[in-house]
Structure formats: C-alpha cells, structure tokens
Design a protein around this motif. Sequence first.
Motif, PDB file in Angstrom:
ATOM      1  N   GLY A  77     -38.112 -30.286  34.932  1.00 14.82           N
ATOM      2  CA  GLY A  77     -38.981 -30.069  33.774  1.00 14.82           C
ATOM      3  C   GLY A  77     -38.258 -29.643  32.514  1.00 14.82           C
ATOM      4  N   ILE A  78     -36.939 -29.428  32.605  1.00 13.87           N
ATOM      5  CA  ILE A  78     -36.179 -28.967  31.432  1.00 13.87           C
ATOM      6  C   ILE A  78     -35.299 -30.105  30.928  1.00 13.87           C
ATOM      7  CG2 ILE A  78     -34.473 -27.312  30.572  1.00 13.87           C
ATOM      8  CD1 ILE A  78     -35.322 -25.500  32.961  1.00 13.87           C
ATOM      9  N   SER A  79     -35.515 -30.493  29.673  1.00 18.67           N
ATOM     10  CA  SER A  79     -34.666 -31.513  29.059  1.00 18.67           C
ATOM     11  C   SER A  79     -33.655 -30.793  28.171  1.00 18.67           C
ATOM     12  CB  SER A  79     -35.535 -32.473  28.242  1.00 18.67           C
ATOM     13  OG  SER A  79     -34.739 -33.531  27.786  1.00 18.67           O
ATOM     14  N   THR A  80     -32.393 -30.945  28.495  1.00 15.02           N
ATOM     15  CA  THR A  80     -31.344 -30.269  27.740  1.00 15.02           C
ATOM     16  C   THR A  80     -30.625 -31.296  26.879  1.00 15.02           C
ATOM     17  OG1 THR A  80     -31.068 -28.676  29.527  1.00 15.02           O
ATOM     18  CG2 THR A  80     -29.273 -28.820  27.919  1.00 15.02           C
ATOM     19  N   ILE A  81     -30.663 -31.065  25.578  1.00 16.39           N
ATOM     20  CA  ILE A  81     -30.037 -31.975  24.617  1.00 16.39           C
ATOM     21  C   ILE A  81     -28.789 -31.275  24.080  1.00 16.39           C
ATOM     22  CG2 ILE A  81     -30.324 -33.168  22.407  1.00 16.39           C
ATOM     23  CD1 ILE A  81     -33.347 -33.258  22.970  1.00 16.39           C
ATOM     24  N   THR A  82     -27.652 -31.961  24.164  1.00 17.65           N
ATOM     25  CA  THR A  82     -26.379 -31.331  23.788  1.00 17.65           C
ATOM     26  C   THR A  82     -25.704 -32.109  22.671  1.00 17.65           C
ATOM     27  OG1 THR A  82     -26.116 -30.640  26.099  1.00 17.65           O
ATOM     28  CG2 THR A  82     -24.151 -30.526  24.697  1.00 17.65           C
ATOM     29  N   LEU A 116     -35.516 -38.993  21.132  1.00 18.35           N
ATOM     30  CA  LEU A 116     -35.620 -38.072  22.271  1.00 18.35           C
ATOM     31  C   LEU A 116     -36.795 -37.111  22.104  1.00 18.35           C
ATOM     32  CD1 LEU A 116     -31.856 -37.161  22.913  1.00 18.35           C
ATOM     33  CD2 LEU A 116     -33.385 -38.429  24.440  1.00 18.35           C
ATOM     34  N   PHE A 117     -36.935 -36.531  20.909  1.00 19.65           N
ATOM     35  CA  PHE A 117     -38.026 -35.571  20.698  1.00 19.65           C
ATOM     36  C   PHE A 117     -39.386 -36.266  20.737  1.00 19.65           C
ATOM     37  CE2 PHE A 117     -34.770 -32.538  19.388  1.00 19.65           C
ATOM     38  CZ  PHE A 117     -35.276 -31.369  19.919  1.00 19.65           C
ATOM     39  N   GLU A 118     -39.450 -37.448  20.131  1.00 16.05           N
ATOM     40  CA  GLU A 118     -40.727 -38.172  20.146  1.00 16.05           C
ATOM     41  C   GLU A 118     -41.132 -38.507  21.584  1.00 16.05           C
ATOM     42  OE1 GLU A 118     -40.164 -40.110  15.691  1.00 16.05           O
ATOM     43  OE2 GLU A 118     -40.022 -41.422  17.428  1.00 16.05           O
ATOM     44  N   ALA A 119     -40.148 -38.910  22.397  1.00 14.36           N
ATOM     45  CA  ALA A 119     -40.456 -39.255  23.795  1.00 14.36           C
ATOM     46  C   ALA A 119     -40.787 -38.004  24.608  1.00 14.36           C
ATOM     47  CB  ALA A 119     -39.270 -40.004  24.413  1.00 14.36           C
ATOM     48  N   ALA A 120     -40.037 -36.930  24.384  1.00 13.82           N
ATOM     49  CA  ALA A 120     -40.238 -35.700  25.175  1.00 13.82           C
ATOM     50  C   ALA A 120     -41.620 -35.090  24.925  1.00 13.82           C
ATOM     51  CB  ALA A 120     -39.150 -34.679  24.841  1.00 13.82           C
ATOM     52  N   ALA A 121     -42.154 -35.329  23.730  1.00 14.85           N
ATOM     53  CA  ALA A 121     -43.458 -34.752  23.392  1.00 14.85           C
ATOM     54  C   ALA A 121     -44.551 -35.216  24.361  1.00 14.85           C
ATOM     55  CB  ALA A 121     -43.834 -35.126  21.950  1.00 14.85           C
ATOM     56  N   THR A 122     -44.418 -36.472  24.845  1.00 18.79           N
ATOM     57  CA  THR A 122     -45.481 -37.013  25.713  1.00 18.79           C
ATOM     58  C   THR A 122     -45.009 -37.282  27.145  1.00 18.79           C
ATOM     59  OG1 THR A 122     -44.935 -39.226  24.911  1.00 18.79           O
ATOM     60  CG2 THR A 122     -46.757 -38.088  23.804  1.00 18.79           C
ATOM     61  N   ASP A 123     -43.735 -37.085  27.423  1.00 21.38           N
ATOM     62  CA  ASP A 123     -43.189 -37.369  28.753  1.00 21.38           C
ATOM     63  C   ASP A 123     -43.585 -36.236  29.713  1.00 21.38           C
ATOM     64  OD1 ASP A 123     -41.710 -37.821  31.005  1.00 21.38           O
ATOM     65  OD2 ASP A 123     -39.806 -38.140  29.965  1.00 21.38           O
ATOM     66  N   SER A 124     -44.349 -36.586  30.754  1.00 21.46           N
ATOM     67  CA  SER A 124     -44.828 -35.526  31.654  1.00 21.46           C
ATOM     68  C   SER A 124     -43.693 -34.918  32.468  1.00 21.46           C
ATOM     69  CB  SER A 124     -45.921 -36.069  32.571  1.00 21.46           C
ATOM     70  OG  SER A 124     -45.407 -37.150  33.307  1.00 21.46           O
ATOM     71  N   ALA A 125     -42.535 -35.565  32.505  1.00 20.27           N
ATOM     72  CA  ALA A 125     -41.385 -34.992  33.223  1.00 20.27           C
ATOM     73  C   ALA A 125     -40.723 -33.873  32.416  1.00 20.27           C
ATOM     74  CB  ALA A 125     -40.360 -36.087  33.528  1.00 20.27           C
ATOM     75  N   VAL A 126     -41.082 -33.768  31.143  1.00 22.65           N
ATOM     76  CA  VAL A 126     -40.463 -32.753  30.278  1.00 22.65           C
ATOM     77  C   VAL A 126     -41.497 -31.676  29.959  1.00 22.65           C
ATOM     78  CG1 VAL A 126     -39.357 -32.303  28.049  1.00 22.65           C
ATOM     79  CG2 VAL A 126     -38.905 -34.453  29.248  1.00 22.65           C
ATOM     80  N   ALA A 182     -35.624 -21.033  29.926  1.00 24.82           N
ATOM     81  CA  ALA A 182     -36.319 -22.328  30.029  1.00 24.82           C
ATOM     82  C   ALA A 182     -36.938 -22.491  31.415  1.00 24.82           C
ATOM     83  CB  ALA A 182     -35.342 -23.465  29.736  1.00 24.82           C
ATOM     84  N   ARG A 183     -36.222 -22.032  32.453  1.00 19.52           N
ATOM     85  CA  ARG A 183     -36.776 -22.144  33.821  1.00 19.52           C
ATOM     86  C   ARG A 183     -38.048 -21.309  33.955  1.00 19.52           C
ATOM     87  NH1 ARG A 183     -31.325 -22.366  35.280  1.00 19.52           N
ATOM     88  NH2 ARG A 183     -31.182 -20.139  35.653  1.00 19.52           N
ATOM     89  N   LYS A 184     -38.051 -20.132  33.322  1.00 15.84           N
ATOM     90  CA  LYS A 184     -39.275 -19.305  33.368  1.00 15.84           C
ATOM     91  C   LYS A 184     -40.436 -20.059  32.721  1.00 15.84           C
ATOM     92  CE  LYS A 184     -36.987 -14.862  32.622  1.00 15.84           C
ATOM     93  NZ  LYS A 184     -36.838 -13.837  31.571  1.00 15.84           N
ATOM     94  N   LEU A 185     -40.150 -20.659  31.573  1.00 14.02           N
ATOM     95  CA  LEU A 185     -41.221 -21.376  30.857  1.00 14.02           C
ATOM     96  C   LEU A 185     -41.677 -22.603  31.642  1.00 14.02           C
ATOM     97  CD1 LEU A 185     -39.754 -21.076  27.253  1.00 14.02           C
ATOM     98  CD2 LEU A 185     -41.958 -20.152  28.000  1.00 14.02           C
ATOM     99  N   ALA A 186     -40.720 -23.312  32.244  1.00 18.35           N
ATOM    100  CA  ALA A 186     -41.052 -24.547  32.965  1.00 18.35           C
ATOM    101  C   ALA A 186     -41.944 -24.266  34.168  1.00 18.35           C
ATOM    102  CB  ALA A 186     -39.775 -25.271  33.395  1.00 18.35           C
ATOM    103  N   ALA A 187     -41.931 -23.029  34.659  1.00 19.82           N
ATOM    104  CA  ALA A 187     -42.757 -22.668  35.819  1.00 19.82           C
ATOM    105  C   ALA A 187     -44.180 -22.295  35.408  1.00 19.82           C
ATOM    106  CB  ALA A 187     -42.104 -21.499  36.558  1.00 19.82           C
TER     107      ALA A 187
END
Length: 258
Positions: A15-20, A41-51, A194-199
């Motif tokens: 659930g965490i997308s890390t952009i470097t 990436l941001f446009e896709a992440a906004a609606t991607d249920s995996a993120v 991020a892991r706390k938030l993803a949960a």
Amino acid sequence: MSTPNTDILVHTEAGISTITFNRVDKKNSITTTMYATLADLFEAAATDSAVRVVVLQGDVAVFSAGNDIGDFLANPPSTLDAPVFRLLRAVATFPKPLLAAVCGPAVGIGTTLLFHCDLVYAGDNAAFSMPFVNLGLCPEAGSSLLVPQMLGYHRAAEALLLGEPFFAEAALEVGLVNRVVPPTECNAVAQAQARKLAAKPLSALVETKRLLKLGLTSAVLERMAQEGQSFVRMLSEPAAREAFSAFMEKRRPDFQAF
Ligand code: COA
C-alpha cells in the motif's frame, strides 16, 4: 547521463508507493521529463487502489536542487499545461496521505513541494531554500500563499526575498517538518510512519485530509495559476536568463542592468 526511467524510481509495496529522486550526480535537479513522470505517477496513484500512501524521498545527501537550470534555459515551460504545472496541481490535489523524507539541500520546488505534503521528516543535514528572486523569478507551487501562512509574513519575506537557506531545526520550529532525525534514518522513519497510515482505513484518511484542506485547495490552485503565469513570463526575461547563464558558466550573476 542517466536515462529518464532511472532518474525517478518508484516502488509500491503493502500500500506504500515510494517515489525516489535518483539523479544524484546532478543533485536530483528535476528535468521536464522527470516532471512528466512524476505527474503521471501522482495522477495514477490518486486512483490506484494498490496505493494508500505515497512517500517522496531523495538521497541521504541531497533531496533535490530544484528545477534543472539547463532545462530552464533550453526547454522552459511556456504554458500552464507544462509537466511542472501538471505535477504541482496533482500534488496540491493529491487525496491520499503524502509523506516526504528530506536530507541535504531542498532547493526551489524541492522545498515548495513540501508545503503540499502531510508529514515531512528531515535529516539534520536538511537545508531548505526558495531562491526564486536570486534567479530573476517569482514563487511557485502556491508558496506565495502557503509560506507566509506557515512561517508568518516576515520570515516568509526573508525566505522568499533573500532566498537564503534555513535549516532543519528552524523548519521544525515553524512546523514545516514533523521530526528531525539522523540522515541515515530519515527514509526509514518516513516508511515507518507510512506503514502506520497504510494500516488505517483509507476512506477515513481521505475524508480527514479533504476536511483539513477544505477551502484551502481551491485558493492554492488559484494562486498557483497566477504564480505560473508570472513564472512563465519571467523565465524568458533578461534577469532570469542572466541567472541561468551564470549558473551554467559557474560565475556570479550580474544583475546591475536589471
Ligand atoms: N540544475 C542543473 N544542474 C544542477 C542543478 C540544477 N538546479 N543543481 C546542481 N546541478 C549540477 C551542477 O551543475 C553540477 O554539475 P557538474 O558536476 O556537471 O558541474 C552538479 O549538479 C553538482 O552540483 P554542485 O553545485 O557542484 O554541488 P554542491 O554540493 O556544491 O551544491 C547545491 C549543491 C544544490 C547547493 C547547488 O548545486 C545549487 O545551488 N544548485 C542550484 C539550485 C537552484 O538554484 N535550483 C533552482 C531552483 S528554482
């Protein structure tokens, strides 16, 4: 020179997308191609249920030196549809939690992006600067609205008119960063948060963020459009051209004529 594909890395897991930012030889300065990749990436992440959460990070020694100055000379954005402005709108309206881990210099958009992040963790080597005036330019990313809101007018004027860096402890004091940590721990701290938030339930996170920003997002988008028009115009004016040429030629700019 590294390819566009490797200048921005993305890794999505649990659930965490890390952009470097990964253009360390050029201090993670950002090219038009990188802006386009980031915007996608941001446009896709906004609606991607995996993120569920996005983390933005750089290197332990540098977050980002801001816009690639060679690109400002050779390939400046000329309309508000340019990738840099598309990225800024995507980040300003990003509905899910957005975290940043910042070590070393964060220049220009490297700092202004942080005003759109929900949680920011900084290495004790972080140096934030918005040297737009020194480049013959004006603020972007809604920073003319958001910086005085966070820092108060006089500290904002110092940051935006003088363009001198301020450091991790000052950023902590004004609330731009949540915690200052050793640089080698910064990315890990951001990942742990991020892991706390993803949960947590994503619907509750998204609704809470929407309410936190209610009324603000539309004002930011309006300010970004005004700033963008000035920024595009100023990019081709003599003061900016002198500043960019001076940087590329590794000399001090001469603004006496402007
Ligand atoms: N655009 C293009 N190239 C950049 C860059 C930028 N914004 N920032 C750094 N680089 C390049 C340098 O030209 C240099 O390239 P070279 O090795 O081919 O000569 C390389 O990255 C290393 O930069 P250098 O200045 O030697 O590193 P430093 O550690 O001494 O300083 C910074 C780091 C970030 C403080 C300094 O590079 C800097 O001030 N960069 C410009 C920041 C800026 O004004 N950005 C625009 C904001 S709108």
